[in-house]
Design a protein around this motif. Structure first.
Motif, PDB file in Angstrom:
ATOM      1  N   LEU A 118       0.838  -1.200   0.000  1.00 42.05           N
ATOM      2  CA  LEU A 118       0.000   0.000   0.000  1.00 42.05           C
ATOM      3  C   LEU A 118       0.870   1.245   0.000  1.00 42.05           C
ATOM      4  O   LEU A 118       1.973   1.241   0.551  1.00 42.05           O
ATOM      5  N   GLU A 119       0.384   2.291  -0.647  1.00 40.17           N
ATOM      6  CA  GLU A 119       1.027   3.601  -0.606  1.00 40.17           C
ATOM      7  C   GLU A 119       0.052   4.573   0.020  1.00 40.17           C
ATOM      8  O   GLU A 119      -1.160   4.490  -0.207  1.00 40.17           O
ATOM      9  N   VAL A 120       0.588   5.501   0.805  1.00 35.74           N
ATOM     10  CA  VAL A 120      -0.248   6.498   1.472  1.00 35.74           C
ATOM     11  C   VAL A 120       0.162   7.879   0.990  1.00 35.74           C
ATOM     12  O   VAL A 120       1.348   8.201   0.939  1.00 35.74           O
ATOM     13  N   GLY A 121      -0.828   8.674   0.601  1.00 35.24           N
ATOM     14  CA  GLY A 121      -0.578  10.052   0.200  1.00 35.24           C
ATOM     15  C   GLY A 121      -1.233  10.992   1.202  1.00 35.24           C
ATOM     16  O   GLY A 121      -2.238  10.653   1.826  1.00 35.24           O
ATOM     17  N   ILE A 122      -0.639  12.162   1.369  1.00 37.47           N
ATOM     18  CA  ILE A 122      -1.192  13.139   2.296  1.00 37.47           C
ATOM     19  C   ILE A 122      -1.128  14.525   1.657  1.00 37.47           C
ATOM     20  O   ILE A 122      -0.195  14.831   0.915  1.00 37.47           O
ATOM     21  N   GLY A 123      -2.132  15.312   1.916  1.00 37.07           N
ATOM     22  CA  GLY A 123      -2.171  16.670   1.401  1.00 37.07           C
ATOM     23  C   GLY A 123      -2.846  17.581   2.407  1.00 37.07           C
ATOM     24  O   GLY A 123      -3.594  17.127   3.276  1.00 37.07           O
ATOM     25  N   VAL A 124      -2.570  18.856   2.303  1.00 38.39           N
ATOM     26  CA  VAL A 124      -3.165  19.862   3.183  1.00 38.39           C
ATOM     27  C   VAL A 124      -4.375  20.462   2.468  1.00 38.39           C
ATOM     28  O   VAL A 124      -4.275  20.858   1.306  1.00 38.39           O
ATOM     29  N   THR A 125      -5.510  20.505   3.154  1.00 40.09           N
ATOM     30  CA  THR A 125      -6.718  21.073   2.554  1.00 40.09           C
ATOM     31  C   THR A 125      -7.033  22.466   3.081  1.00 40.09           C
ATOM     32  O   THR A 125      -7.721  23.231   2.417  1.00 40.09           O
ATOM     33  N   LYS A 126      -6.513  22.801   4.265  1.00 36.40           N
ATOM     34  CA  LYS A 126      -6.777  24.130   4.831  1.00 36.40           C
ATOM     35  C   LYS A 126      -5.707  24.471   5.860  1.00 36.40           C
ATOM     36  O   LYS A 126      -5.328  23.630   6.666  1.00 36.40           O
ATOM     37  N   ILE A 127      -5.240  25.710   5.805  1.00 34.45           N
ATOM     38  CA  ILE A 127      -4.291  26.209   6.804  1.00 34.45           C
ATOM     39  C   ILE A 127      -4.964  27.361   7.533  1.00 34.45           C
ATOM     40  O   ILE A 127      -5.304  28.376   6.917  1.00 34.45           O
ATOM     41  N   GLY A 128      -5.170  27.199   8.818  1.00 34.35           N
ATOM     42  CA  GLY A 128      -5.766  28.257   9.628  1.00 34.35           C
ATOM     43  C   GLY A 128      -4.699  29.011  10.393  1.00 34.35           C
ATOM     44  O   GLY A 128      -3.501  28.898  10.103  1.00 34.35           O
ATOM     45  N   ASN A 129      -5.095  29.765  11.396  1.00 33.84           N
ATOM     46  CA  ASN A 129      -4.140  30.498  12.221  1.00 33.84           C
ATOM     47  C   ASN A 129      -3.326  29.559  13.107  1.00 33.84           C
ATOM     48  O   ASN A 129      -2.113  29.703  13.228  1.00 33.84           O
ATOM     49  N   SER A 130      -4.005  28.568  13.698  1.00 34.15           N
ATOM     50  CA  SER A 130      -3.316  27.642  14.599  1.00 34.15           C
ATOM     51  C   SER A 130      -3.582  26.177  14.256  1.00 34.15           C
ATOM     52  O   SER A 130      -3.198  25.292  15.015  1.00 34.15           O
ATOM     53  N   SER A 131      -4.241  25.918  13.135  1.00 35.79           N
ATOM     54  CA  SER A 131      -4.564  24.535  12.783  1.00 35.79           C
ATOM     55  C   SER A 131      -4.351  24.265  11.294  1.00 35.79           C
ATOM     56  O   SER A 131      -4.353  25.178  10.475  1.00 35.79           O
ATOM     57  N   VAL A 132      -4.179  22.977  10.995  1.00 33.98           N
ATOM     58  CA  VAL A 132      -4.006  22.515   9.623  1.00 33.98           C
ATOM     59  C   VAL A 132      -4.925  21.314   9.421  1.00 33.98           C
ATOM     60  O   VAL A 132      -4.962  20.411  10.257  1.00 33.98           O
ATOM     61  N   SER A 133      -5.673  21.308   8.309  1.00 33.06           N
ATOM     62  CA  SER A 133      -6.529  20.173   7.969  1.00 33.06           C
ATOM     63  C   SER A 133      -5.838  19.360   6.882  1.00 33.06           C
ATOM     64  O   SER A 133      -5.348  19.917   5.898  1.00 33.06           O
TER      65      SER A 133
END
Length: 80
Positions: A14-29
């Motif tokens: 298996l391969e796992v990919g990750i990406g950022v969908t939102k960058i807030g002031n103190s959080s990252v989704s």
């Protein structure tokens, strides 16, 4: 919400990919997706996907703290 989209072949790695969908002031989704690694399809469908939120906190006060400019620049490269 986690989602299973396709069959996982037990003989495949298996391969796992990750990406950022939102960058807030103190959080990252983040969005995470799992793929059958042995499939040669460049546009392969994820066999599973999920999301999570990372909140940056001050180690002493345990309260949310702003994401540093250096970290924000690194995270922006992962935006999807």
């Amino acid at each position: 919400m986690d989602c299973w989209d396709s069959f996982v072949n037990p003989t495949y790695e298996l391969e796992v990919g990750i990406g950022v969908t939102k960058i807030g002031n103190s959080s990252v989704s983040y969005l995470v997706a799992v793929f059958n690694a042995d499939e040669n399809d460049v546009e392969a469908t994820a066999v599973a996907q999920g999301r999570f939120v990372h909140v940056y906190v001050d180690a002493e006060t345990r309260k949310p703290t702003a994401i540093s400019d250096k970290m924000r620049l690194s995270l922006e490269k992962l935006l999807v």
